[in-house]
Design an enzyme around this catalytic site. Structure first.
Site, PDB file in Angstrom:
ATOM      1  N   HIS B   6      47.475  43.664  40.003  1.00  0.00           N
ATOM      2  CA  HIS B   6      46.199  43.011  40.290  1.00  0.00           C
ATOM      3  C   HIS B   6      46.223  42.332  41.656  1.00  0.00           C
ATOM      4  CE1 HIS B   6      42.851  40.147  38.523  1.00  0.00           C
ATOM      5  NE2 HIS B   6      42.493  40.703  39.646  1.00  0.00           N
ATOM      6  N   HIS B   8      43.773  42.100  45.381  1.00  0.00           N
ATOM      7  CA  HIS B   8      42.536  42.454  46.087  1.00  0.00           C
ATOM      8  C   HIS B   8      42.757  42.211  47.582  1.00  0.00           C
ATOM      9  CE1 HIS B   8      40.453  42.508  42.225  1.00  0.00           C
ATOM     10  NE2 HIS B   8      40.804  41.268  41.983  1.00  0.00           N
ATOM     11  N   ALA B  71      37.233  41.363  44.702  1.00  0.00           N
ATOM     12  CA  ALA B  71      36.362  41.443  43.528  1.00  0.00           C
ATOM     13  C   ALA B  71      35.089  40.630  43.716  1.00  0.00           C
ATOM     14  CB  ALA B  71      37.124  40.964  42.296  1.00  0.00           C
ATOM     15  N   HIS B 177      36.581  43.779  35.575  1.00  0.00           N
ATOM     16  CA  HIS B 177      36.573  42.639  36.507  1.00  0.00           C
ATOM     17  C   HIS B 177      35.161  42.415  37.024  1.00  0.00           C
ATOM     18  CE1 HIS B 177      38.002  39.706  39.338  1.00  0.00           C
ATOM     19  NE2 HIS B 177      39.263  40.049  39.229  1.00  0.00           N
ATOM     20  N   TYR B 193      34.854  34.486  35.697  1.00  0.00           N
ATOM     21  CA  TYR B 193      35.939  35.458  35.531  1.00  0.00           C
ATOM     22  C   TYR B 193      36.546  35.363  34.131  1.00  0.00           C
ATOM     23  CZ  TYR B 193      36.334  36.810  40.532  1.00  0.00           C
ATOM     24  OH  TYR B 193      36.130  37.305  41.802  1.00  0.00           O
ATOM     25  N   HIS B 222      43.407  38.158  34.221  1.00  0.00           N
ATOM     26  CA  HIS B 222      43.487  36.697  34.014  1.00  0.00           C
ATOM     27  C   HIS B 222      44.003  36.399  32.615  1.00  0.00           C
ATOM     28  CE1 HIS B 222      39.847  37.830  36.467  1.00  0.00           C
ATOM     29  NE2 HIS B 222      40.684  37.377  37.367  1.00  0.00           N
ATOM     30  N   GLU B 283      47.502  38.448  41.268  1.00  0.00           N
ATOM     31  CA  GLU B 283      46.226  38.341  42.001  1.00  0.00           C
ATOM     32  C   GLU B 283      46.399  37.582  43.315  1.00  0.00           C
ATOM     33  OE1 GLU B 283      42.730  37.139  39.712  1.00  0.00           O
ATOM     34  OE2 GLU B 283      41.400  37.963  41.230  1.00  0.00           O
TER      35      GLU B 283
END
Lengths: 340, 340
Positions: B6, B8, B71, B177, B193, B222, B283
């Protein structure tokens, strides 16, 4: 003693729902007669309470339940203020009768006649009536009266201030509790309730509500939604976005309840959140009923989990009793008047 | 090896956002010119990656990141399908360049050009392009393209089936997501989220989606939102409402990631959820940045928590690597082609 801060009258006699059905039918067809208040005998109330909540409370050793109308039935999405006022009065009057029939076992918490998009004057009036005339010790406040569409401003917005002013004046807390979800995307018990807890907490993290209302107190139910599990996330976001520290800005005035239905969840809650911010609760009979087949005991027997959690005895006493007496001073006064 | 499922591109060069701004400006004023694709050099990409995600991954010992466009910038609430298609292509093409510049460190996951209320044909086409032409190994699917108003049907609804059919055909998973919250009630990172994770899970509990699509695979990020913390609640609701057992009906096809930013959260996750259903993720650089002052290490250094969790070595290896290779078979093939 053990105080369960989160109970709803989910077993109310059928006449209550029949009244509600007639109310809603008349909204669709105004030619129908105004339904009379439901006729419910003391015997019926005794039966539904003694056969359910009180029986189980006695089995488990809960001494008192802070009791309010069924949360999922509040129906604040129904867009008629007069209907909401009558419905809240009828529901609260029934809770009042429970508290007079079982004064040692139940203390009342009010449903407010909120209506999505409408001002809160009627809610302020019903709160005052419930506390000053019915002896209630708090209220339920719905942060999303639309029922899953979140059309109301955050709880930090001045839209809500009239209720906060009355709560402050009366010195009563609110449990922040939504009602049924009208949104097919969000299951009422498995999504909407938990999301509301998380959403509300974050609204408080972003704002500075308790600077304005320093004695205002909220209880966020269902163990605080996702919050304790993501405690590091919330603390980290607050730091990154330069919000004040959560401990000072939010936890000064907010408690979570213990409606978390397995041991690891209660262990996390009690390990992460200060014991001064946790109120014992089961929400029995609520979202989850029946036995966990793995252990053959009820999912919602949260007393079992709190007893098994690694807590100092003094902290367990705060969770079971002392915090509730602090957060609900009118309950404390009521108990003291009973010599408890 | 350690696969972070995960990540981004939150550090993309400024030209990307300038392009997006020009797109949105033109939606307001159609007399403006069509913005040209952003001009971004390989050097700029190298700089933003080597100075950020790759630097930190090396410091922590992550070997590979499954990487997708930012995201919160997907912006599926913007109600123009053509704009969404162009934006997704531009974002995915940039991710592709990252994966070609750093083929051992990044594998691509696609942004889809969803638009709230619109059919998913363009998303199916972009998914096919991203997988077959750009070598991507999965996609992000937004269960609430409205951005906080939850106007789309549940993920079990046939509205979504065209994407599932293409995912099945290509044998790629989706991370579920959402993007930014447009709803002032719900903070993007601190509420929306997490709520989306919880909501999505409950949608799957209520349905029987994986009977229809037995090889479809979802990653709920998450740490699964509120779900593991309330594992007893979900199991109890499933029993009470006579849904099939969660383990068979949902966990056959769903994994949670480890984006939970404190040790007690990871301990709960790994204690409650089977290790076969957990994918390592951080993340990084995402919602929470900077150091936890209590321990002077980064909040999002989730590897630290997974290493400290009470796990058998075999289970830790599943979480760090093996599950990701199973859930993302195109990643596994890519790694094998590299001799890894």
């Amino acid at each position: 003693m053990i105080i369960d801060c989160h109970g709803h009258y989910t077993t109310a006699p059928a006449a209550l729902q029949e009244f509600r059905d007639a109310q809603l039918a008349r909204l669709k067809d105004p030619s129908l007669p105004v339904p009379p208040a439901p006729e419910i005998s003391d015997e019926e109330i005794r039966g539904t309470i003694e056969g359910n909540q009180l029986r189980i409370a006695r089995e488990r050793g809960h001494d008192l339940t802070i009791f309010s109308p069924r949360a999922s039935s509040m129906g604040h999405h129904v867009a008629d203020p007069e209907t909401a006022v009558t419905w809240a009065r009828v529901c609260n009057d029934l809770i009042y009768r429970v508290t007079t029939l079982f004064p040692e076992n139940f203390a009342g918490v009010a449903q407010l006649p909120q209506v999505a998009g409408e001002p809160l004057d009627a809610s302020v009036r019903e709160l005052e009536r419930a506390v000053t005339e019915l002896g209630f010790v708090g209220c339920n406040l719905n942060p999303d009266p639309s029922g899953g569409f979140w059309s109301s401003p955050p709880l930090t917005d001045e839209y809500w201030f009239p209720v906060y002013e009355k709560m402050t004046e009366l010195d009563v807390p609110a449990m922040i509790h939504v009602s049924t979800s009208c949104n097919p995307a969000a299951h009422t018990l498995g999504a909407h309730y938990l999301n509301a807890d998380t959403t509300t907490f974050m609204q408080l993290v972003q704002g500075r509500l308790f600077e304005r209302f320093p004695t205002l107190r909220f209880v966020i139910p269902h163990g605080g939604g996702a919050v304790p599990y993501h405690w590091g996330r919330f603390k980290g976001i607050a730091m990154r976005e330069k919000f004040p520290p959560i401990e000072e800005n939010v936890m000064s005035n907010v408690c979570f309840d213990t409606c978390v239905y397995h041991q690891p969840g209660i262990d996390l809650l009690t390990g992460v959140v200060d014991a001064g911010n946790i109120l014992f609760a089961s929400e029995m009979l609520g979202a989850v009923r029946g036995n966990n087949p793995d252990g053959d005991f009820p999912w919602d027997d949260t007393k079992r989990y709190v007893e098994a959690a690694k807590l100092a005895d003094a902290d367990r006493a705060r969770i079971f009793e002392e915090n509730a007496r602090r957060v609900y001073p009118r309950l404390d006064a009521r108990l003291k008047a009973q010599g408890r």
